[in-house]
Design an enzyme around this catalytic site. Structure first.
Site, PDB file in Angstrom:
ATOM      1  N   HIS A  49     -45.072  24.613 -53.055  1.00  0.00           N
ATOM      2  CA  HIS A  49     -46.453  24.852 -53.806  1.00  0.00           C
ATOM      3  C   HIS A  49     -46.777  24.152 -54.898  1.00  0.00           C
ATOM      4  CE1 HIS A  49     -44.029  27.824 -56.020  1.00  0.00           C
ATOM      5  NE2 HIS A  49     -44.617  26.998 -57.127  1.00  0.00           N
TER       6      HIS A  49
HETATM    7  P1  TYD Z   1     -42.232  32.883 -54.638  1.00  0.00           P
HETATM    8  O1  TYD Z   1     -43.483  32.417 -55.356  1.00  0.00           O
HETATM    9  O2  TYD Z   1     -42.127  32.819 -53.178  1.00  0.00           O
HETATM   10  O3  TYD Z   1     -41.198  31.797 -55.154  1.00  0.00           O
HETATM   11  P2  TYD Z   1     -40.906  30.183 -54.742  1.00  0.00           P
HETATM   12  O4  TYD Z   1     -42.087  29.772 -54.539  1.00  0.00           O
HETATM   13  O5  TYD Z   1     -40.433  29.621 -56.252  1.00  0.00           O
HETATM   14  O6  TYD Z   1     -39.558  30.143 -53.941  1.00  0.00           O
HETATM   15  O7  TYD Z   1     -41.802  34.308 -55.251  1.00  0.00           O
HETATM   16  C1  TYD Z   1     -40.986  35.106 -54.651  1.00  0.00           C
HETATM   17  C2  TYD Z   1     -41.481  36.441 -55.003  1.00  0.00           C
HETATM   18  O8  TYD Z   1     -41.404  36.786 -56.271  1.00  0.00           O
HETATM   19  C3  TYD Z   1     -42.742  36.775 -54.329  1.00  0.00           C
HETATM   20  O9  TYD Z   1     -42.918  37.942 -53.980  1.00  0.00           O
HETATM   21  C4  TYD Z   1     -43.705  36.715 -55.912  1.00  0.00           C
HETATM   22  C5  TYD Z   1     -42.769  37.201 -56.895  1.00  0.00           C
HETATM   23  N1  TYD Z   1     -42.614  36.641 -58.147  1.00  0.00           N
HETATM   24  C6  TYD Z   1     -43.214  37.343 -59.156  1.00  0.00           C
HETATM   25  O10 TYD Z   1     -43.421  38.644 -58.985  1.00  0.00           O
HETATM   26  N2  TYD Z   1     -43.199  36.672 -60.377  1.00  0.00           N
HETATM   27  C7  TYD Z   1     -43.338  35.704 -60.808  1.00  0.00           C
HETATM   28  O11 TYD Z   1     -43.324  35.264 -61.680  1.00  0.00           O
HETATM   29  C8  TYD Z   1     -42.740  34.843 -59.455  1.00  0.00           C
HETATM   30  C9  TYD Z   1     -42.577  33.239 -59.802  1.00  0.00           C
HETATM   31  C10 TYD Z   1     -42.524  35.289 -58.202  1.00  0.00           C
END
Ligand code: TYD
Length: 133
Positions: A49
């Site tokens: 992303h």
């Molecule tokens: P995600 O955005 O999929 O992580 P990445 O793209 O870095 O692999 O996030 C994983 C899960 O955690 C998703 O359900 C959203 C949650 N999350 C939060 O609640 N707070 C946060 O600050 C972050 C980064 C993720």
């Protein structure tokens, strides 16, 4: 594309090492959120992303991982393995984190609280977004 990697000051003595990070001093923004990833499975890639306005610093405080940065024109790969090194990831930058070692702990210091509206999770949409600018 210029890669900005901060080398944080290490306060080392015979007891070991310590790194302290202060907003606007060691980190170029106000730190509104800290999160970290660990127990990342073998072969897993995270991220996929970009952010419209959020900036962050990625620190692999244990183990190692790789980060692909892509500004829509150029891609660069960065290896993170030092607890005193921070990779600056600006807004409008596509990122993928991969090749986590089993013991990797990847910590992120972010300039904003979590806001799904700030995410661009589709690569084509990301290209359109940066080309509109
Ligand atoms: P995600 O955005 O999929 O992580 P990445 O793209 O870095 O692999 O996030 C994983 C899960 O955690 C998703 O359900 C959203 C949650 N999350 C939060 O609640 N707070 C946060 O600050 C972050 C980064 C993720």
């Amino acid at each position: 594309m210029q890669i900005v990697k901060y080398q944080f000051q290490q306060h080392g003595d015979e007891r070991g090492q310590l790194v302290a990070l202060e907003e606007f001093n060691d980190i170029p923004f106000k730190i509104k959120r800290v999160y970290y990833m660990y127990d990342t499975g073998e072969g897993v890639t995270r991220g996929y992303h970009a952010h419209k306005s959020l900036e962050q610093i990625l620190i692999c405080i244990h183990g190692s991982c790789k980060v692909l940065l892509d500004n829509g024109k150029e891609k660069k790969k960065v290896f993170l393995e030092k607890p005193y090194e921070g990779l600056y990831v600006p807004n409008n930058m596509w990122r993928e984190m991969y090749d986590f070692s089993p013991d990797a702990v990847l910590m992120c210091l972010a300039s904003e609280v979590y806001n799904e509206e700030d995410y661009i999770r589709d690569y084509e949409e990301f290209l359109k977004f940066i080309n509109r600018k």
